[in-house]
Design a protein around this motif. Structure first.
Motif, short mmCIF file in Angstrom:
data_model
loop_
_atom_site.label_atom_id
_atom_site.label_comp_id
_atom_site.label_asym_id
_atom_site.label_seq_id
_atom_site.Cartn_x
_atom_site.Cartn_y
_atom_site.Cartn_z
N SER A 72 0.84 -1.18 0.00
CA SER A 72 0.00 0.00 0.00
C SER A 72 0.88 1.23 0.00
N ILE A 73 0.42 2.27 -0.67
CA ILE A 73 1.13 3.55 -0.67
C ILE A 73 0.09 4.65 -0.58
N GLY A 74 0.36 5.62 0.28
CA GLY A 74 -0.65 6.64 0.50
C GLY A 74 -0.05 8.01 0.74
N LEU A 75 -0.90 9.02 0.53
CA LEU A 75 -0.53 10.41 0.72
C LEU A 75 -1.46 11.03 1.74
N VAL A 76 -0.93 11.92 2.57
CA VAL A 76 -1.75 12.67 3.52
C VAL A 76 -1.53 14.15 3.26
N GLY A 100 13.38 -3.48 -5.97
CA GLY A 100 13.16 -2.21 -6.66
C GLY A 100 11.69 -1.80 -6.76
N ILE A 101 10.81 -2.61 -6.19
CA ILE A 101 9.37 -2.36 -6.33
C ILE A 101 8.95 -1.12 -5.53
N ALA A 102 9.41 -0.99 -4.30
CA ALA A 102 9.02 0.16 -3.49
C ALA A 102 9.51 1.46 -4.13
N THR A 103 10.74 1.46 -4.63
CA THR A 103 11.28 2.65 -5.29
C THR A 103 10.41 3.05 -6.48
N SER A 104 10.05 2.07 -7.29
CA SER A 104 9.20 2.31 -8.46
C SER A 104 7.84 2.86 -8.04
N ALA A 105 7.24 2.25 -7.01
CA ALA A 105 5.92 2.69 -6.55
C ALA A 105 5.97 4.13 -6.03
N ILE A 106 7.03 4.47 -5.29
CA ILE A 106 7.17 5.83 -4.77
C ILE A 106 7.31 6.82 -5.92
N LYS A 107 8.14 6.50 -6.91
CA LYS A 107 8.30 7.40 -8.07
C LYS A 107 6.95 7.62 -8.77
N GLN A 108 6.18 6.54 -8.93
CA GLN A 108 4.87 6.66 -9.58
C GLN A 108 3.92 7.52 -8.75
N MET A 109 3.95 7.34 -7.43
CA MET A 109 3.06 8.09 -6.55
C MET A 109 3.44 9.57 -6.52
N VAL A 110 4.73 9.87 -6.53
CA VAL A 110 5.21 11.26 -6.54
C VAL A 110 4.72 11.96 -7.82
N GLU A 111 4.87 11.29 -8.95
CA GLU A 111 4.43 11.85 -10.22
C GLU A 111 2.91 12.12 -10.19
N ALA A 132 16.37 0.42 5.21
CA ALA A 132 15.91 0.00 3.88
C ALA A 132 14.96 1.04 3.29
N SER A 133 14.05 1.53 4.12
CA SER A 133 13.10 2.55 3.66
C SER A 133 13.84 3.85 3.31
N GLN A 134 14.84 4.20 4.09
CA GLN A 134 15.63 5.40 3.80
C GLN A 134 16.34 5.27 2.45
N ARG A 135 16.91 4.10 2.17
CA ARG A 135 17.58 3.86 0.88
C ARG A 135 16.59 3.97 -0.27
N VAL A 136 15.40 3.41 -0.08
CA VAL A 136 14.36 3.44 -1.10
C VAL A 136 14.00 4.90 -1.43
N LEU A 137 13.83 5.72 -0.40
CA LEU A 137 13.50 7.13 -0.63
C LEU A 137 14.61 7.84 -1.39
N GLN A 138 15.86 7.57 -1.01
CA GLN A 138 16.99 8.19 -1.72
C GLN A 138 17.00 7.77 -3.19
N LYS A 139 16.76 6.49 -3.45
CA LYS A 139 16.73 5.99 -4.83
C LYS A 139 15.58 6.61 -5.62
N ALA A 140 14.51 6.98 -4.92
CA ALA A 140 13.34 7.57 -5.57
C ALA A 140 13.49 9.09 -5.75
N GLY A 141 14.65 9.63 -5.36
CA GLY A 141 14.93 11.03 -5.60
C GLY A 141 14.71 11.97 -4.43
#
Length: 168
Positions: A72-76, A100-111, A132-141
């Motif tokens: 799940s991915i969400g915005l507040v 790489g799935i979380a990174t991809s999902a975050i990039k899609q959600m940001v867009e 791990a979550s911190q690395r994912v965020l960095q990879k997502a920009g």
């Protein structure tokens, strides 16, 4: 390793079973706020999906792989003087970590967020232990913006909180 193509999409009632299966995991709950149920039941899944389906525009999305909801991915949306900001939060089912799935999902959600909402910044607040979550965020920009000491109290221990942000 081949990159698996996961997409973000709106929740559907039939996602409840996979949501309950994957969300009911102490390795996920330990990095989320106490608002995230643990144990996570089928009733919790139905209640969450019911809320998500009613949103327009949607702020809660399923992370989907081959049609199955695996996270799940969400915005507040923030309020008052912070109204041009949204917080992002997410979890990914443990069998799919490190692909790489979380990174991809975050990039899609940001867009999606920058296209859909009148905001200029998205931020995340991973727990200090959740590298791990911190690395994912960095990879997502995302950029690390702040580090707060011992602000989180979870399962009887204090943890740091790290702020990450990305601008439109």
């Amino acid at each position: 390793m081949a990159h698996m193509k996961a997409i973000i999409r709106k929740w559907k009632p039939e996602d409840a079973e996979s949501l309950a299966k994957y969300a009911n995991n102490p390795n996920i709950a330990r990095f989320l706020t106490d608002g995230f149920p643990h144990p996570y039941t089928i009733e919790d899944a139905h209640a969450y999906i019911k809320i998500a389906i009613q949103q327009d525009p949607a702020t809660l999305m399923a992370i989907s792989l081959d049609g199955e909801a695996i996270g799940s991915i969400g915005l507040v949306l923030q309020t008052d003087v912070y109204a041009k900001n949204m917080e992002i939060g997410y979890f990914l089912a443990e069998p799919f970590w490190g692909q790489g799935i979380a990174t991809s999902a975050i990039k899609q959600m940001v867009e999606y967020a920058f296209q859909t909402f009148n905001i200029i910044r998205i931020f995340a607040r991973p727990f200090g232990h959740n590298t791990a979550s911190q690395r994912v965020l960095q990879k997502a920009g995302f950029t690390r913006e702040a580090h707060f000491k011992n602000t989180i109290y979870k399962e009887g221990t204090f943890q740091d909180e790290i702020y990450y942000g990305i601008y439109k």
